[in-house]
Design an enzyme around this catalytic site. Structure first.
Site, PDB file in Angstrom:
ATOM      1  N   ILE A   1      54.704  57.607   4.320  1.00  0.00           N
ATOM      2  CA  ILE A   1      55.227  58.632   5.229  1.00  0.00           C
ATOM      3  C   ILE A   1      56.577  59.180   4.740  1.00  0.00           C
ATOM      4  O   ILE A   1      56.956  60.295   5.113  1.00  0.00           O
ATOM      5  CB  ILE A   1      55.340  58.059   6.666  1.00  0.00           C
ATOM      6  CG1 ILE A   1      55.274  59.161   7.700  1.00  0.00           C
ATOM      7  CG2 ILE A   1      56.577  57.206   6.840  1.00  0.00           C
ATOM      8  CD1 ILE A   1      55.037  58.649   9.113  1.00  0.00           C
TER       9      ILE A   1
ATOM     10  N   HIS B   1      51.851  45.063   1.383  1.00  0.00           N
ATOM     11  CA  HIS B   1      51.478  46.379   0.847  1.00  0.00           C
ATOM     12  C   HIS B   1      51.978  46.527  -0.571  1.00  0.00           C
ATOM     13  O   HIS B   1      53.069  46.087  -0.913  1.00  0.00           O
ATOM     14  CB  HIS B   1      52.012  47.517   1.723  1.00  0.00           C
ATOM     15  CG  HIS B   1      53.465  47.425   2.060  1.00  0.00           C
ATOM     16  ND1 HIS B   1      53.956  46.587   3.046  1.00  0.00           N
ATOM     17  CD2 HIS B   1      54.553  48.049   1.534  1.00  0.00           C
ATOM     18  CE1 HIS B   1      55.264  46.711   3.122  1.00  0.00           C
ATOM     19  NE2 HIS B   1      55.658  47.581   2.209  1.00  0.00           N
ATOM     20  N   LEU B   2      51.156  47.188  -1.367  1.00  0.00           N
ATOM     21  CA  LEU B   2      51.496  47.510  -2.755  1.00  0.00           C
ATOM     22  C   LEU B   2      51.898  48.983  -2.803  1.00  0.00           C
ATOM     23  O   LEU B   2      51.110  49.848  -2.404  1.00  0.00           O
ATOM     24  CB  LEU B   2      50.267  47.276  -3.643  1.00  0.00           C
ATOM     25  CG  LEU B   2      50.392  47.653  -5.125  1.00  0.00           C
ATOM     26  CD1 LEU B   2      51.334  46.684  -5.846  1.00  0.00           C
ATOM     27  CD2 LEU B   2      49.019  47.643  -5.800  1.00  0.00           C
ATOM     28  N   HIS B   3      53.128  49.253  -3.269  1.00  0.00           N
ATOM     29  CA  HIS B   3      53.554  50.642  -3.471  1.00  0.00           C
ATOM     30  C   HIS B   3      53.018  51.134  -4.814  1.00  0.00           C
ATOM     31  O   HIS B   3      53.098  50.413  -5.823  1.00  0.00           O
ATOM     32  CB  HIS B   3      55.085  50.736  -3.544  1.00  0.00           C
ATOM     33  CG  HIS B   3      55.807  50.497  -2.263  1.00  0.00           C
ATOM     34  ND1 HIS B   3      56.278  51.516  -1.463  1.00  0.00           N
ATOM     35  CD2 HIS B   3      56.160  49.340  -1.640  1.00  0.00           C
ATOM     36  CE1 HIS B   3      56.904  51.007  -0.410  1.00  0.00           C
ATOM     37  NE2 HIS B   3      56.845  49.681  -0.488  1.00  0.00           N
TER      38      HIS B   3
HETATM   39  P1  AMP Z   1      58.690  48.244   2.425  1.00  0.00           P
HETATM   40  O1  AMP Z   1      60.170  48.495   2.388  1.00  0.00           O
HETATM   41  O2  AMP Z   1      58.157  47.776   1.095  1.00  0.00           O
HETATM   42  O3  AMP Z   1      58.284  47.358   3.581  1.00  0.00           O
HETATM   43  O4  AMP Z   1      58.025  49.672   2.620  1.00  0.00           O
HETATM   44  C1  AMP Z   1      57.401  50.094   3.794  1.00  0.00           C
HETATM   45  C2  AMP Z   1      56.939  51.504   3.524  1.00  0.00           C
HETATM   46  O5  AMP Z   1      56.093  51.890   4.596  1.00  0.00           O
HETATM   47  C3  AMP Z   1      58.071  52.535   3.443  1.00  0.00           C
HETATM   48  O6  AMP Z   1      58.038  53.189   2.180  1.00  0.00           O
HETATM   49  C4  AMP Z   1      57.770  53.475   4.612  1.00  0.00           C
HETATM   50  O7  AMP Z   1      58.083  54.824   4.326  1.00  0.00           O
HETATM   51  C5  AMP Z   1      56.282  53.264   4.817  1.00  0.00           C
HETATM   52  N1  AMP Z   1      55.788  53.558   6.161  1.00  0.00           N
HETATM   53  C6  AMP Z   1      56.298  53.120   7.345  1.00  0.00           C
HETATM   54  N2  AMP Z   1      55.564  53.586   8.368  1.00  0.00           N
HETATM   55  C7  AMP Z   1      54.562  54.319   7.827  1.00  0.00           C
HETATM   56  C8  AMP Z   1      53.462  55.059   8.360  1.00  0.00           C
HETATM   57  N3  AMP Z   1      53.260  55.143   9.686  1.00  0.00           N
HETATM   58  N4  AMP Z   1      52.641  55.691   7.495  1.00  0.00           N
HETATM   59  C9  AMP Z   1      52.849  55.630   6.165  1.00  0.00           C
HETATM   60  N5  AMP Z   1      53.850  54.936   5.602  1.00  0.00           N
HETATM   61  C10 AMP Z   1      54.707  54.294   6.415  1.00  0.00           C
END
Ligand code: AMP
Length: 116
Positions: free
Chosen positions: A34, A103-105
């Protein structure tokens, strides 16, 4: 399949929060971040609630984790990445994990990127 009703990514899996999907099968869901850092930035998650890499073991999760990582190049290409990409998993507080669902970025596309 384990599910946490308070988890934002579990709500995305359940369709209670919308997402822009890039991939789905029985075990995994991929969707655009997002707040993307780069022209291509999507997340790959297990559909079951696993809070972080701390909650995985080689015995139970090697297949799932291997599948997540090995899907990344195929999906990155499908999303238009042509010149390489980054993959990472943030874990725990010092790892700057914000969403407590594994989650995998996958991040790529032409530079400069906003972050990273
Ligand atoms: P992390 O810091 O690795 O936990 O990354 C979490 C990621 O989730 C961040 O890059 C956020 O932008 C993303 N994120 C949070 N909420 C959503 C959502 N509703 N849809 C898509 N991505 C999200």
């Amino acid at each position: 399949m384990s599910h946490d009703p308070d988890c934002i990514f579990c709500k995305i899996v359940a369709g209670k929060i919308p997402s822009r999907k890039v991939y789905e099968d029985d075990e995994l869901l991929g969707f655009h971040d997002i707040a993307p850092w780069a022209p291509v930035h999507f997340l790959l998650i297990p559909k079951q609630h696993i809070a972080s890499l701390y909650d995985t073991t080689p015995e139970q999760h090697a297949g799932l984790l291997g599948k997540m990582l090995s899907l990344a190049p195929k999906l990155a290409l499908e999303q238009g990445v042509v010149n390489g990409f980054r993959t990472f998993v943030n874990t725990g507080e010092d790892g700057r994990q914000e969403v407590p669902h594994l989650h995998l970025h996958v991040i790529g596309g032409p530079r400069p990127w906003a972050k990273g």
